[in-house]
Design an enzyme around this catalytic site. Structure first.
Site, mmCIF file in Angstrom:
data_model
loop_
_atom_site.group_PDB
_atom_site.id
_atom_site.type_symbol
_atom_site.label_atom_id
_atom_site.label_comp_id
_atom_site.label_asym_id
_atom_site.label_seq_id
_atom_site.Cartn_x
_atom_site.Cartn_y
_atom_site.Cartn_z
ATOM 1 N N GLY A 104 9.554 19.319 -26.560
ATOM 2 C CA GLY A 104 8.631 19.718 -27.616
ATOM 3 C C GLY A 104 8.650 21.215 -27.771
ATOM 4 N N THR A 110 15.708 17.989 -27.201
ATOM 5 C CA THR A 110 15.958 18.096 -25.781
ATOM 6 C C THR A 110 16.151 16.714 -25.150
ATOM 7 O OG1 THR A 110 14.546 20.032 -25.796
ATOM 8 C CG2 THR A 110 14.708 18.859 -23.712
ATOM 9 N N ARG A 137 15.846 33.965 -26.101
ATOM 10 C CA ARG A 137 14.619 33.241 -25.763
ATOM 11 C C ARG A 137 14.896 32.149 -24.722
ATOM 12 N NH1 ARG A 137 13.357 27.432 -26.792
ATOM 13 N NH2 ARG A 137 11.098 27.268 -27.006
ATOM 14 N N ASP A 172 10.945 25.969 -22.158
ATOM 15 C CA ASP A 172 10.288 25.370 -20.994
ATOM 16 C C ASP A 172 11.210 24.527 -20.127
ATOM 17 O OD1 ASP A 172 10.354 23.529 -23.247
ATOM 18 O OD2 ASP A 172 9.206 22.169 -21.970
#
Lengths: 328, 328
Positions: free
Chosen positions: B246, B194, B222, B225
């Protein structure tokens, strides 16, 4: 010896040990401009009866030693199956005349969470959220993928026509009429709100859940606050369980549910004070409307909203049932 | 008189007024098991060069008086256009061999936010997130609806084949091989992470942005975050701007980004201490891995991660550039 027993009795009476249980539950069925003058006695009765039926079902689970997660799920299932509330059967319509539902559940003990966004064929979205938490490596699934997961997990699917209700279709038509004058400006159809439940079980575990059809006339596969952990739904055994209802965009921007928990954890505020700070000062100052139910780890309940009313009910740690609709 | 000038000079030198600017910027390109022994000198050089190019572009905007939102967007655009990072061009593949991207941006001044989940044809997801914030009444859009909104707003769309890279396809094949033995257990492909950026502009406004392709081999649409306000992305002028990278599920459950802000706001912790508390104690104790970049309202920067490395760079308020990959 008799004096000792009397002393013990007085002690327990004063501290409330003889009266209080260690479990409690609260629910909401949406917050907004709910005014007595717009409600018939029949409608009031119907809402109150369904709120009572739902909360009693959850309470029964807690009383029998069941988990707060089970109580939250069962209670919300009953509200989802009723056309009165904007969740499950009573979900509002999108701009394209579909029903797209969001839901989340969180376990205050493990901080486990499950959330789904934009499902169209899942009869009870909160049950799918629970399954995401327990049977997938993920927290949040969406759209067709979430429905595929539901199928694999034998979650009950229904034809989209199941969610058709005349009332909600009329709301969509009205919203589209208004849109002609003022352009696309969806507002949450406050009168028919999101549902949510918070519960504390006999093991001291908190849980929170929220289920919704979102905003009437919503576009672009909009996702609201209900499935956002920390916005519309949050639970943490250290502090509280929270479920929100209202204008979701503001709940997301103000991270309402987690902020209430943080004020309790880091500043020692009560559930009531923390909820008032976040709803009245923070969220409202951004321009948002809505409310929350908060249940703290000791079983204290707070209902806080900056709207004219919020469908709500609770059975507190003394076993007392309350059902209310309006502000006062 | 000469003495007075000397005194003033010494005062400003000591307080740093002669050196410090009031703006700063930091970026990450993913956290994980990034070890020197697994990196060729050429790869190190390629990553460092791209990180430097991206942060210099953002810094230039800040230096010229531009907004932190512009700096965040521009910086992330450069990382999205590189195949090195798991965002935009370098996005990883889902289980079905597609690229599904998530992104969010937040304005610390207004608490405005925009987020998108699961888009497959948007060249620069962070630019669409910005557009959601500024041109829609919503905070979060998803899937085909988000792409429809992108089209209406003239955001650049590309054929899904644009996102094909040999490296990422090999990662998917490898993940599917492993799956044969151990069943479906997607883990974030940490090495290719990311991307995120936090910036403070000369007007004192903070902004944060995050963009990602999510997890290799992810299923069921899915959502991670990155697009969850308060989990992977958060900005608030009262405290700080945060971007995370993460194992997204743990970042959501620990509401990492908002929790860091809350510890600063309610307990007066520094950015460094707040980030360490949340990453080392809270998130890691749930079992999660990853890291954050935090920039506080005074321009202090914290890089905190519990992994072996995090691609990162900053230009701090003294104008000093740092680029790093490994733990030490």
């Amino acid at each position: 010896m008799k004096n000792l027993f009397t002393l013990i009795f007085v002690f327990f009476s004063l501290t409330g040990f003889t009266q209080n249980q260690n479990f409690a539950i609260a629910i909401h069925g949406g917050a907004g401009t709910i005014l007595p003058e717009n409600m018939s006695p029949e409608m009031e009765k119907a809402y109150s009866a369904k709120l009572e039926e739902a909360i009693r079902a959850g309470y029964e689970i807690l009383k029998n030693g069941g988990s707060s997660l089970d109580a939250v799920q069962k209670t919300i299932n009953i509200l989802e199956d009723s056309p009165l509330f904007n969740a499950g059967k009573g979900a509002v319509f999108t701009h394209d005349g579909e029903n797209e539902m969001d839901a989340a559940i969180m376990d205050g003990n493990t901080l486990g969470a499950g959330a789904i966004a934009g499902v169209k064929t899942v009869k009870n979205p909160i049950s799918l959220a629970r399954k995401v938490m327990e049977a997938s490596p993920h927290v949040m699934l969406s759209g067709k993928g979430a429905e595929q997961f539901a199928k694999e997990q034998n979650i009950e699917l229904v034809d989209p026509s199941y969610f058709f209700t005349e009332n909600r279709m009329n709301s969509l038509k009205k919203a589209k009429e208004e849109e002609k004058d003022q352009g696309y400006s969806p507002t949450p159809d406050f009168k028919f709100g999101t549902v949510g439940c918070v519960a504390l079980d006999q093991n001291g575990n908190l849980a929170a859940g929220t289920s919704t059809g979102g905003m009437t006339n919503k576009k672009w596969n909009r996702i609201g606050d209900a499935p956002i952990i920390g916005a519309g739904t949050y639970a943490n055994n250290l502090t509280c369980a929270v479920s929100g209802t209202g204008w979701g965009e503001y709940f997301i921007r103000a991270t309402v549910a987690h902020d209430i928990s943080a004020l309790m954890e880091y500043k020692g505020l009560s559930a009531q004070d923390a909820a008032e700070e976040v709803i009245y000062n923070k969220m409202a100052k951004l321009g948002g409307d809505g409310g929350v139910i908060v249940l703290d780890k000791d079983g204290n309940i707070a209902f806080v909203f900056n709207t004219k009313g919020m469908y709500r009910a609770s059975i507190d740690k003394t076993g007392k049932l309350s059902v209310a609709i309006y502000e006062k």
